[in-house]
Design a protein around this motif. Sequence first.
Motif, mmCIF file in Angstrom:
data_model
loop_
_atom_site.group_PDB
_atom_site.id
_atom_site.type_symbol
_atom_site.label_atom_id
_atom_site.label_comp_id
_atom_site.label_asym_id
_atom_site.label_seq_id
_atom_site.Cartn_x
_atom_site.Cartn_y
_atom_site.Cartn_z
ATOM 1 N N GLY A 1 -6.179 4.923 -11.687
ATOM 2 C CA GLY A 1 -5.427 3.733 -12.045
ATOM 3 C C GLY A 1 -3.952 4.060 -12.208
ATOM 4 N N LEU A 2 -3.124 3.418 -11.404
ATOM 5 C CA LEU A 2 -1.687 3.669 -11.414
ATOM 6 C C LEU A 2 -0.946 2.406 -11.847
ATOM 7 N N PRO A 3 0.286 2.539 -12.333
ATOM 8 C CA PRO A 3 1.030 1.357 -12.759
ATOM 9 C C PRO A 3 1.277 0.396 -11.600
ATOM 10 N N GLU A 4 1.219 -0.880 -11.884
ATOM 11 C CA GLU A 4 1.558 -1.894 -10.898
ATOM 12 C C GLU A 4 3.041 -1.787 -10.544
ATOM 13 N N ARG A 5 3.378 -2.249 -9.343
ATOM 14 C CA ARG A 5 4.749 -2.101 -8.841
ATOM 15 C C ARG A 5 5.197 -3.395 -8.158
#
Length: 334
Positions: free
Chosen positions: A238-242
């Motif tokens: 899970g990665l930060p939204e961009r």
Amino acid sequence: MFRFSVVGLGMAVTPHASALADLAHRVEIIQAATRAPDRAAAFTAATGVPADTDVHAALTHPDADAVLLLTPPDTHFALGQVALDAGKHLLVEKPLDRTLASAEALVAHAAERGRTLGVVLQHRFRDAALRLAGIVADGGLGQLTMASVSVPWWRPQSYYDQPGRGTLARDGGGVLLTQAIHVVDLFRALTGPVEVVAAEATTTPTHDMETEDYASALLRLDGGAPGVLMTTTACYPGLPERIEIAGTKGSATLVGDALEVRWLTGETESLAAGDSGGTGADPMAFSSEPHRRLIADFVDAVETGRAPRASGDEALATHRLINEILGLTEVPVA
């Protein structure tokens, strides 16, 4: 004091309870209800607020100014209608309802009753999102020339193994309507109306579920500029939204709650990330501050007679965009 009844004491209540506690100088919870006795007891033990299983009584409490509705999407119209008919204002967890038709009916019912309807789309109230919204609204980036949004989040299979989760009958959809709706809503609020040119949605081999865990689209912004969208809950860990927005005067990049703005003049502006979280296995791992701001905005809206920033009409526009993305493609199961 502005008085809330709270209906629904599941996972979503945690940030709301924290936010309401922070607003104790102007907001009071006078009653809470859930159909699960153990949740009612746990909520009372944690907060001191009386809670029971009489949902109808909480929806119609004579001393409540508004109902905070935190139940699953398939219940929102039916329960919200009861609250509105009892003269209560309504703040409802996203989405408005599991179907667009029911969501539209809920917004119409609130208007008919002359009550304020707000929706919990708290990403609009993060520090960096508020700053970027101001820059765009003031024309700081000039005419928009492109925009993109990417939501590479993660949910384990155990998340979707919970009863009703990721189903059409309860949730109404998958990653777009249930998880990424916050970021899609913020993107739409920043860029204005968008048109879906092409789209794809699927359920990846990562999850055994009814609805989509991946969706992407080619978009056209209101002024004709191109846009791109990608959302998933199958991107471990899970990665930060961009969100990226470019215009004739400069560009901005919003990663989680961190903002970078770069103008053609050579000037730059940065805003450090807050505690955004919620991208991985624990969907509630985030600060309650945006919830506090959203609730305060809702109370201000009721007291001044204006629409909340996250209004029913705004939530409908986001729901329609999601439906348009999913309506252009089947949702095959891999």
